[in-house]
Design a protein around this motif. Structure first.
Motif, PDB file in Angstrom:
ATOM      1  N   ALA A   1     -55.614  40.557  49.571  1.00 31.16           N
ATOM      2  CA  ALA A   1     -56.875  41.671  49.712  1.00 31.16           C
ATOM      3  C   ALA A   1     -57.223  41.410  51.051  1.00 31.16           C
ATOM      4  CB  ALA A   1     -57.711  41.568  49.156  1.00 31.16           C
ATOM      5  N   THR A   2     -57.695  42.052  51.571  1.00 33.40           N
ATOM      6  CA  THR A   2     -58.184  42.325  53.655  1.00 33.40           C
ATOM      7  C   THR A   2     -59.464  42.862  53.318  1.00 33.40           C
ATOM      8  OG1 THR A   2     -58.194  42.572  55.315  1.00 33.40           O
ATOM      9  CG2 THR A   2     -56.816  44.103  54.455  1.00 33.40           C
ATOM     10  N   ILE A   3     -60.684  42.875  53.886  1.00 31.69           N
ATOM     11  CA  ILE A   3     -61.843  43.412  54.281  1.00 31.69           C
ATOM     12  C   ILE A   3     -62.744  43.992  55.551  1.00 31.69           C
ATOM     13  CG2 ILE A   3     -63.608  41.447  53.851  1.00 31.69           C
ATOM     14  CD1 ILE A   3     -65.240  43.325  51.964  1.00 31.69           C
ATOM     15  N   ASN A   4     -63.325  44.603  56.127  1.00 28.17           N
ATOM     16  CA  ASN A   4     -62.511  45.241  57.468  1.00 28.17           C
ATOM     17  C   ASN A   4     -64.657  44.502  57.669  1.00 28.17           C
ATOM     18  OD1 ASN A   4     -65.312  47.119  55.955  1.00 28.17           O
ATOM     19  ND2 ASN A   4     -64.325  48.175  57.716  1.00 28.17           N
ATOM     20  N   ARG A   5     -65.421  44.794  58.862  1.00 28.61           N
ATOM     21  CA  ARG A   5     -66.583  44.165  59.155  1.00 28.61           C
ATOM     22  C   ARG A   5     -66.995  44.411  58.754  1.00 28.61           C
ATOM     23  NH1 ARG A   5     -65.613  44.285  65.609  1.00 28.61           N
ATOM     24  NH2 ARG A   5     -63.493  43.391  66.000  1.00 28.61           N
ATOM     25  N   THR A   6     -67.466  45.400  57.604  1.00 28.29           N
ATOM     26  CA  THR A   6     -68.522  45.875  57.438  1.00 28.29           C
ATOM     27  C   THR A   6     -68.583  45.614  55.963  1.00 28.29           C
ATOM     28  OG1 THR A   6     -68.071  48.543  56.987  1.00 28.29           O
ATOM     29  CG2 THR A   6     -69.390  47.255  59.073  1.00 28.29           C
ATOM     30  N   GLY A   7     -67.383  45.386  55.663  1.00 29.00           N
ATOM     31  CA  GLY A   7     -67.039  45.760  53.796  1.00 29.00           C
ATOM     32  C   GLY A   7     -66.885  46.678  53.205  1.00 29.00           C
ATOM     33  N   ARG A   8     -67.212  47.811  53.879  1.00 24.52           N
ATOM     34  CA  ARG A   8     -66.717  49.352  53.396  1.00 24.52           C
ATOM     35  C   ARG A   8     -64.661  49.716  53.411  1.00 24.52           C
ATOM     36  NH1 ARG A   8     -71.104  51.375  57.806  1.00 24.52           N
ATOM     37  NH2 ARG A   8     -72.727  50.789  56.934  1.00 24.52           N
ATOM     38  N   ARG A   9     -64.689  48.651  54.177  1.00 18.74           N
ATOM     39  CA  ARG A   9     -63.468  49.211  53.914  1.00 18.74           C
ATOM     40  C   ARG A   9     -62.184  47.895  53.136  1.00 18.74           C
ATOM     41  NH1 ARG A   9     -60.388  51.284  58.125  1.00 18.74           N
ATOM     42  NH2 ARG A   9     -58.347  51.558  57.027  1.00 18.74           N
ATOM     43  N   THR A  10     -60.946  48.097  51.824  1.00 12.84           N
ATOM     44  CA  THR A  10     -60.848  46.913  51.274  1.00 12.84           C
ATOM     45  C   THR A  10     -59.005  48.061  51.154  1.00 12.84           C
ATOM     46  OG1 THR A  10     -61.821  47.214  49.046  1.00 12.84           O
ATOM     47  CG2 THR A  10     -62.885  45.501  49.890  1.00 12.84           C
ATOM     48  N   TYR A  11     -58.380  47.180  51.433  1.00  9.64           N
ATOM     49  CA  TYR A  11     -56.705  46.680  50.557  1.00  9.64           C
ATOM     50  C   TYR A  11     -56.496  46.024  49.644  1.00  9.64           C
ATOM     51  CZ  TYR A  11     -51.713  47.252  51.010  1.00  9.64           C
ATOM     52  OH  TYR A  11     -50.844  47.085  51.418  1.00  9.64           O
ATOM     53  N   TYR A  12     -55.910  46.102  49.230  1.00  6.39           N
ATOM     54  CA  TYR A  12     -55.414  44.676  47.841  1.00  6.39           C
ATOM     55  C   TYR A  12     -53.724  45.334  47.585  1.00  6.39           C
ATOM     56  CZ  TYR A  12     -60.234  45.144  46.575  1.00  6.39           C
ATOM     57  OH  TYR A  12     -61.811  44.594  46.508  1.00  6.39           O
ATOM     58  N   ALA A  13     -53.595  44.241  47.679  1.00  8.91           N
ATOM     59  CA  ALA A  13     -51.809  44.397  47.019  1.00  8.91           C
ATOM     60  C   ALA A  13     -51.789  44.639  45.726  1.00  8.91           C
ATOM     61  CB  ALA A  13     -51.695  42.645  47.286  1.00  8.91           C
ATOM     62  N   ASP A  14     -50.455  45.735  46.195  1.00 10.87           N
ATOM     63  CA  ASP A  14     -50.113  46.175  44.287  1.00 10.87           C
ATOM     64  C   ASP A  14     -50.881  45.269  43.475  1.00 10.87           C
ATOM     65  OD1 ASP A  14     -47.627  48.347  45.784  1.00 10.87           O
ATOM     66  OD2 ASP A  14     -49.904  48.393  45.820  1.00 10.87           O
ATOM     67  N   SER A  15     -50.244  44.316  43.521  1.00  9.54           N
ATOM     68  CA  SER A  15     -50.078  42.754  42.474  1.00  9.54           C
ATOM     69  C   SER A  15     -51.620  42.834  41.543  1.00  9.54           C
ATOM     70  CB  SER A  15     -49.300  41.534  43.024  1.00  9.54           C
ATOM     71  OG  SER A  15     -49.715  41.069  43.961  1.00  9.54           O
ATOM     72  N   VAL A  16     -51.951  43.064  42.515  1.00  8.37           N
ATOM     73  CA  VAL A  16     -53.924  42.671  41.759  1.00  8.37           C
ATOM     74  C   VAL A  16     -54.815  43.706  41.962  1.00  8.37           C
ATOM     75  CG1 VAL A  16     -53.028  40.249  43.412  1.00  8.37           C
ATOM     76  CG2 VAL A  16     -54.480  41.684  44.456  1.00  8.37           C
ATOM     77  N   LYS A  17     -54.414  44.826  42.245  1.00  8.37           N
ATOM     78  CA  LYS A  17     -55.315  45.998  42.379  1.00  8.37           C
ATOM     79  C   LYS A  17     -55.280  46.395  41.045  1.00  8.37           C
ATOM     80  CE  LYS A  17     -53.374  48.569  45.126  1.00  8.37           C
ATOM     81  NZ  LYS A  17     -52.441  49.573  45.827  1.00  8.37           N
ATOM     82  N   GLY A  18     -56.913  46.600  40.601  1.00 10.49           N
ATOM     83  CA  GLY A  18     -57.585  46.892  39.687  1.00 10.49           C
ATOM     84  C   GLY A  18     -58.050  46.007  39.092  1.00 10.49           C
ATOM     85  N   ARG A  19     -57.383  44.218  39.042  1.00  7.98           N
ATOM     86  CA  ARG A  19     -57.654  43.082  38.791  1.00  7.98           C
ATOM     87  C   ARG A  19     -58.638  42.617  39.747  1.00  7.98           C
ATOM     88  NH1 ARG A  19     -54.205  38.934  37.446  1.00  7.98           N
ATOM     89  NH2 ARG A  19     -53.242  39.524  39.546  1.00  7.98           N
ATOM     90  N   PHE A  20     -58.852  42.076  41.336  1.00  2.00           N
ATOM     91  CA  PHE A  20     -59.217  41.592  41.721  1.00  2.00           C
ATOM     92  C   PHE A  20     -60.191  41.926  43.063  1.00  2.00           C
ATOM     93  CE2 PHE A  20     -55.601  37.844  42.520  1.00  2.00           C
ATOM     94  CZ  PHE A  20     -55.732  37.564  41.239  1.00  2.00           C
ATOM     95  N   THR A  21     -61.051  42.240  43.459  1.00  3.96           N
ATOM     96  CA  THR A  21     -62.369  42.163  44.278  1.00  3.96           C
ATOM     97  C   THR A  21     -62.150  41.624  45.273  1.00  3.96           C
ATOM     98  OG1 THR A  21     -63.217  43.864  42.207  1.00  3.96           O
ATOM     99  CG2 THR A  21     -64.520  43.527  44.326  1.00  3.96           C
ATOM    100  N   ILE A  22     -62.140  41.951  45.999  1.00  8.34           N
ATOM    101  CA  ILE A  22     -62.950  41.549  48.115  1.00  8.34           C
ATOM    102  C   ILE A  22     -64.068  41.842  47.945  1.00  8.34           C
ATOM    103  CG2 ILE A  22     -61.807  43.116  48.982  1.00  8.34           C
ATOM    104  CD1 ILE A  22     -61.240  40.485  51.067  1.00  8.34           C
ATOM    105  N   SER A  23     -65.461  40.639  48.659  1.00  6.63           N
ATOM    106  CA  SER A  23     -66.537  41.745  49.590  1.00  6.63           C
ATOM    107  C   SER A  23     -66.900  40.746  50.067  1.00  6.63           C
ATOM    108  CB  SER A  23     -67.368  41.664  47.417  1.00  6.63           C
ATOM    109  OG  SER A  23     -67.799  40.001  47.075  1.00  6.63           O
ATOM    110  N   ARG A  24     -68.037  40.763  50.429  1.00  5.23           N
ATOM    111  CA  ARG A  24     -68.592  40.111  51.924  1.00  5.23           C
ATOM    112  C   ARG A  24     -70.060  40.193  51.959  1.00  5.23           C
ATOM    113  NH1 ARG A  24     -65.528  41.730  57.529  1.00  5.23           N
ATOM    114  NH2 ARG A  24     -67.627  39.636  57.811  1.00  5.23           N
ATOM    115  N   ASP A  25     -70.663  39.045  52.344  1.00  2.26           N
ATOM    116  CA  ASP A  25     -72.278  38.628  52.564  1.00  2.26           C
ATOM    117  C   ASP A  25     -71.630  38.115  53.945  1.00  2.26           C
ATOM    118  OD1 ASP A  25     -74.701  38.552  53.163  1.00  2.26           O
ATOM    119  OD2 ASP A  25     -75.131  37.684  50.460  1.00  2.26           O
ATOM    120  N   ASN A  26     -72.866  39.472  54.634  1.00  6.78           N
ATOM    121  CA  ASN A  26     -72.685  39.183  56.150  1.00  6.78           C
ATOM    122  C   ASN A  26     -73.963  37.771  57.037  1.00  6.78           C
ATOM    123  OD1 ASN A  26     -70.017  40.490  56.785  1.00  6.78           O
ATOM    124  ND2 ASN A  26     -71.302  41.298  58.121  1.00  6.78           N
TER     125      ASN A  26
END
Length: 124
Positions: A49-74
């Motif tokens: 998974a990846t997340i942009n600088r602000t945390g507003r955009r994310t991308y997940y591999a198909d194998s983890v979509k719906g199960r994993f969540t990426i987030s950040r606290d700047n």
């Protein structure tokens, strides 16, 4: 000194959950997009998974979509990976990485700073 330090790995039963954390130091965290990658024995490292600088955009591999969540606290210079419904195929060393890219990046060659990795083992 730029450093990424992962934590939160361990042994969990199938169906269980884990939350990985990656604390960054020595860099302006909010200027970096962040990614989680994993590498299982005998396999190539791949993006989870990846997340942009602000945390507003994310991308997940198909194998983890719906199960994993990426987030950040700047404010805390930390990126997280919440992993639910884990299965043995999720067993791997998990790495966090940083890139100055303005867009979400899948290719690991674009990431210039890496953590040391944390082991996640899912038992059946």
């Amino acid at each position: 000194q730029v450093q990424l330090t992962e934590s939160g790995g361990g042994l969990v039963q199938a169906g269980g959950s884990l939350t990985l954390s990656c604390a960054a130091s020595g860099l302006t965290f909010s200027s970096y997009a962040m990614g989680w990658f994993r590498q299982a024995p005998g396999k190539e490292r791949g993006l989870v998974a990846t997340i942009n600088r602000t945390g507003r955009r994310t991308y997940y591999a198909d194998s983890v979509k719906g199960r994993f969540t990426i987030s950040r606290d700047n404010a805390k210079n930390t990126v997280y990976l919440q992993m639910n419904s884990l299965n043995p195929e999720d067993t791997a060393v998990y790495y966090c990485a940083a890139t100055r890219s303005l867009t979400l990046v899948i290719d690991d060659r674009a990431y210039d700073t890496w953590g040391q990795g944390t082991q996640v083992t899912v038992s059946s």
